[in-house]
Design a protein around this motif. Sequence first.
Motif, PDB file in Angstrom:
ATOM      1  N   THR A   1       0.830  -1.204   0.000  1.00 27.18           N
ATOM      2  CA  THR A   1       0.000   0.000   0.000  1.00 27.18           C
ATOM      3  C   THR A   1       0.863   1.252   0.000  1.00 27.18           C
ATOM      4  OG1 THR A   1      -0.132   0.346   2.402  1.00 27.18           O
ATOM      5  CG2 THR A   1      -1.731  -1.176   1.449  1.00 27.18           C
ATOM      6  N   SER A   2       0.285   2.337  -0.484  1.00 28.60           N
ATOM      7  CA  SER A   2       0.893   3.671  -0.398  1.00 28.60           C
ATOM      8  C   SER A   2      -0.178   4.663   0.020  1.00 28.60           C
ATOM      9  CB  SER A   2       1.493   4.090  -1.741  1.00 28.60           C
ATOM     10  OG  SER A   2       2.713   3.411  -1.992  1.00 28.60           O
ATOM     11  N   TRP A   3       0.261   5.725   0.701  1.00 24.05           N
ATOM     12  CA  TRP A   3      -0.631   6.764   1.237  1.00 24.05           C
ATOM     13  C   TRP A   3      -0.533   7.977   0.329  1.00 24.05           C
ATOM     14  CZ3 TRP A   3      -2.917   5.278   5.987  1.00 24.05           C
ATOM     15  CH2 TRP A   3      -2.404   4.090   6.527  1.00 24.05           C
ATOM     16  N   VAL A   4      -1.540   8.191  -0.484  1.00 23.84           N
ATOM     17  CA  VAL A   4      -1.462   9.209  -1.530  1.00 23.84           C
ATOM     18  C   VAL A   4      -2.746  10.045  -1.539  1.00 23.84           C
ATOM     19  CG1 VAL A   4       0.111   7.847  -2.958  1.00 23.84           C
ATOM     20  CG2 VAL A   4      -2.353   7.539  -3.222  1.00 23.84           C
ATOM     21  N   TRP A   5      -2.922  10.811  -2.599  1.00 24.04           N
ATOM     22  CA  TRP A   5      -4.191  11.494  -2.867  1.00 24.04           C
ATOM     23  C   TRP A   5      -4.982  10.621  -3.835  1.00 24.04           C
ATOM     24  CZ3 TRP A   5      -5.218  15.220   0.377  1.00 24.04           C
ATOM     25  CH2 TRP A   5      -4.189  15.991   0.914  1.00 24.04           C
ATOM     26  N   ALA A   6      -6.277  10.545  -3.636  1.00 25.60           N
ATOM     27  CA  ALA A   6      -7.103   9.628  -4.425  1.00 25.60           C
ATOM     28  C   ALA A   6      -7.004   9.902  -5.925  1.00 25.60           C
ATOM     29  CB  ALA A   6      -8.560   9.711  -3.963  1.00 25.60           C
ATOM     30  N   ASN A   7      -6.838  11.172  -6.306  1.00 26.55           N
ATOM     31  CA  ASN A   7      -6.821  11.461  -7.738  1.00 26.55           C
ATOM     32  C   ASN A   7      -5.495  11.092  -8.400  1.00 26.55           C
ATOM     33  OD1 ASN A   7      -5.116  13.671  -6.995  1.00 26.55           O
ATOM     34  ND2 ASN A   7      -5.880  14.876  -8.715  1.00 26.55           N
ATOM     35  N   GLN A   8      -4.544  10.551  -7.625  1.00 27.68           N
ATOM     36  CA  GLN A   8      -3.288  10.101  -8.210  1.00 27.68           C
ATOM     37  C   GLN A   8      -3.393   8.672  -8.760  1.00 27.68           C
ATOM     38  OE1 GLN A   8      -0.742  11.093  -4.734  1.00 27.68           O
ATOM     39  NE2 GLN A   8       0.410  12.376  -6.137  1.00 27.68           N
ATOM     40  N   MET A   9      -4.553   8.066  -8.603  1.00 29.16           N
ATOM     41  CA  MET A   9      -4.739   6.699  -9.092  1.00 29.16           C
ATOM     42  C   MET A   9      -4.354   6.533 -10.567  1.00 29.16           C
ATOM     43  SD  MET A   9      -5.711   4.018  -7.345  1.00 29.16           S
ATOM     44  CE  MET A   9      -6.871   3.054  -8.325  1.00 29.16           C
ATOM     45  N   PRO A  10      -4.829   7.399 -11.478  1.00 27.02           N
ATOM     46  CA  PRO A  10      -4.454   7.205 -12.890  1.00 27.02           C
ATOM     47  C   PRO A  10      -2.951   7.229 -13.122  1.00 27.02           C
ATOM     48  CG  PRO A  10      -6.340   8.667 -12.722  1.00 27.02           C
ATOM     49  CD  PRO A  10      -5.831   8.473 -11.321  1.00 27.02           C
ATOM     50  N   ASP A  11      -2.234   8.148 -12.469  1.00 32.77           N
ATOM     51  CA  ASP A  11      -0.782   8.217 -12.649  1.00 32.77           C
ATOM     52  C   ASP A  11      -0.082   7.019 -12.019  1.00 32.77           C
ATOM     53  OD1 ASP A  11      -0.626  10.410 -14.200  1.00 32.77           O
ATOM     54  OD2 ASP A  11       0.314  11.727 -12.729  1.00 32.77           O
ATOM     55  N   LEU A  12      -0.574   6.574 -10.867  1.00 31.71           N
ATOM     56  CA  LEU A  12      -0.002   5.376 -10.251  1.00 31.71           C
ATOM     57  C   LEU A  12      -0.163   4.173 -11.179  1.00 31.71           C
ATOM     58  CD1 LEU A  12      -1.296   5.883  -6.601  1.00 31.71           C
ATOM     59  CD2 LEU A  12       1.114   5.763  -7.266  1.00 31.71           C
ATOM     60  N   LYS A  13      -1.342   4.052 -11.772  1.00 26.67           N
ATOM     61  CA  LYS A  13      -1.635   2.908 -12.636  1.00 26.67           C
ATOM     62  C   LYS A  13      -0.698   2.877 -13.843  1.00 26.67           C
ATOM     63  CE  LYS A  13      -3.675  -0.827 -13.725  1.00 26.67           C
ATOM     64  NZ  LYS A  13      -2.510  -1.191 -14.551  1.00 26.67           N
ATOM     65  N   LYS A  14      -0.264   4.031 -14.308  1.00 26.49           N
ATOM     66  CA  LYS A  14       0.654   4.076 -15.451  1.00 26.49           C
ATOM     67  C   LYS A  14       2.007   3.448 -15.130  1.00 26.49           C
ATOM     68  CE  LYS A  14      -1.345   8.358 -17.288  1.00 26.49           C
ATOM     69  NZ  LYS A  14      -1.143   9.825 -17.434  1.00 26.49           N
ATOM     70  N   ASN A  15       2.298   3.303 -13.832  1.00 28.72           N
ATOM     71  CA  ASN A  15       3.614   2.835 -13.416  1.00 28.72           C
ATOM     72  C   ASN A  15       3.633   1.391 -12.915  1.00 28.72           C
ATOM     73  OD1 ASN A  15       5.595   5.305 -13.445  1.00 28.72           O
ATOM     74  ND2 ASN A  15       3.631   6.098 -12.720  1.00 28.72           N
ATOM     75  N   THR A  16       2.535   0.662 -13.123  1.00 27.17           N
ATOM     76  CA  THR A  16       2.500  -0.743 -12.732  1.00 27.17           C
ATOM     77  C   THR A  16       1.534  -1.507 -13.621  1.00 27.17           C
ATOM     78  OG1 THR A  16       2.006  -2.290 -10.929  1.00 27.17           O
ATOM     79  CG2 THR A  16       0.707  -0.272 -10.992  1.00 27.17           C
TER      80      THR A  16
END
Length: 448
Positions: free
Chosen positions: A293-308
């Motif tokens: 898990t990581s503690w982020v802002w919810a709207n960072q989901m699309p950018d996170l998804k680009k990296n995995t």
Amino acid sequence: MHPATSPTTDTPAGRSHGTPVPRRRLLRGLLAATVAAPLLFGAAACGDDDGAADPSAPVKLSIFWWGGDARAKLTEDALALYTAKHPNVTFETTWQANQGYFDKLATLTAGGNPPDLFQIDDNYLAEYAARSTTLDLTSYQKSGKLDTSKFPESLWQYGVVDGKLAGLAAGENTQGLVYNKTLLIKNNLPEPTTGMTWEQHIAWAEQVTAATRMPGTQDPSADYKALWVWLRQQGKDLYKGKELGFSAEDVTKWFDLWKGARDRRATPTADVIHEGNSSDVTKQLVVTGKAATSWVWANQMPDLKKNTKDELGVVAYPGDPSAQWARASMYWSVFKGSKNRDVAVDVINFLNNDPEAVKLLGTDRGLPSNLDLRRVVSDGTTDQAMKQSIAVEAELTQKFGPSPQVPIKGHSKVKSELIKAAENAQYGRATPAQAAAQFVEACKSAIA
């Protein structure tokens, strides 16, 4: 136009907040602005009278924001749409990467040539508002010229400083616990849920570590977002008026909580935690495979998804979700001395409430503030990570509590001091109590 150096969603490089700038430089710029302001304000009053007499008179509005190439194109397309509907209004656009943005804004303000309309975040909104740099938008809101009727109430309230609406949310965000769904399914492990307690989360993470040999959760003791939510669940807050809203004893309990988690191997080692403390979205442990898990802002989901390649899920932070709120990912503010402030306010209203403009902008600055149009954006996108982000905020909107006050002067320093203190505890250079005491003293100095 100033070229940007990196793409962005919430803020450049996926960061949740602006890069801190030297406070002395910022203060010099704003102090100079207060000297120049009376002359500018006087001129602006005459300009507004003229504009009211002839609403079709040509207007050139200056606008300044930070971001990357993608944000620039979206913003300029939306502004072109405004001009198409208001042919007398054109724009002088300036944008750049986040690095140095607030230096430039302070310089423009000090030099008597500030933009009519500018982007700002909660690191600096209170400071600019305290020096009467920002226009109070309250009268426009009350008259309906700035329509917030479709906004979550706590979202627009998060732009109020000392009773004045200093900025209007350009988009909404909230804290999100992002987890590796693929990993959990593969190992027949339960997914985390909104409402689980902090102890339950740590116990769950310990279980993940044991089953997968991947640490169950990033240690968020250095993350001000997590501390802030936890404090609100304890009946405290990050700030109270012009003071801190917590004590060294509170922070000691927070650091102790995560020392216990580290001792149970629910989190990574200190060196890996340090990697995850980076605000760069590409270095979050949930996408580098170093924590579940990581503690982020919810709207960072699309950018996170680009990296995995793995599927990700997102829920609220542990504990009572009413401690979270509809946070402005960033704001639009109007310079108080602008000759064109009425038009600038209308542009803010347009960017937030015009269906075509909102569709164009999408979620680049966070989820659309207008809830009706947010649903339209969600229905119109094929980006599953974006849909997830919107869905979790839609769920949490029903559970959000009231917004806290906008962070006070010194907030950026408070955030950096938390990382320093938490890492001292994580590496064993200080006990939780010692690190907490050092943090509180540094915070008092930062906000003085």
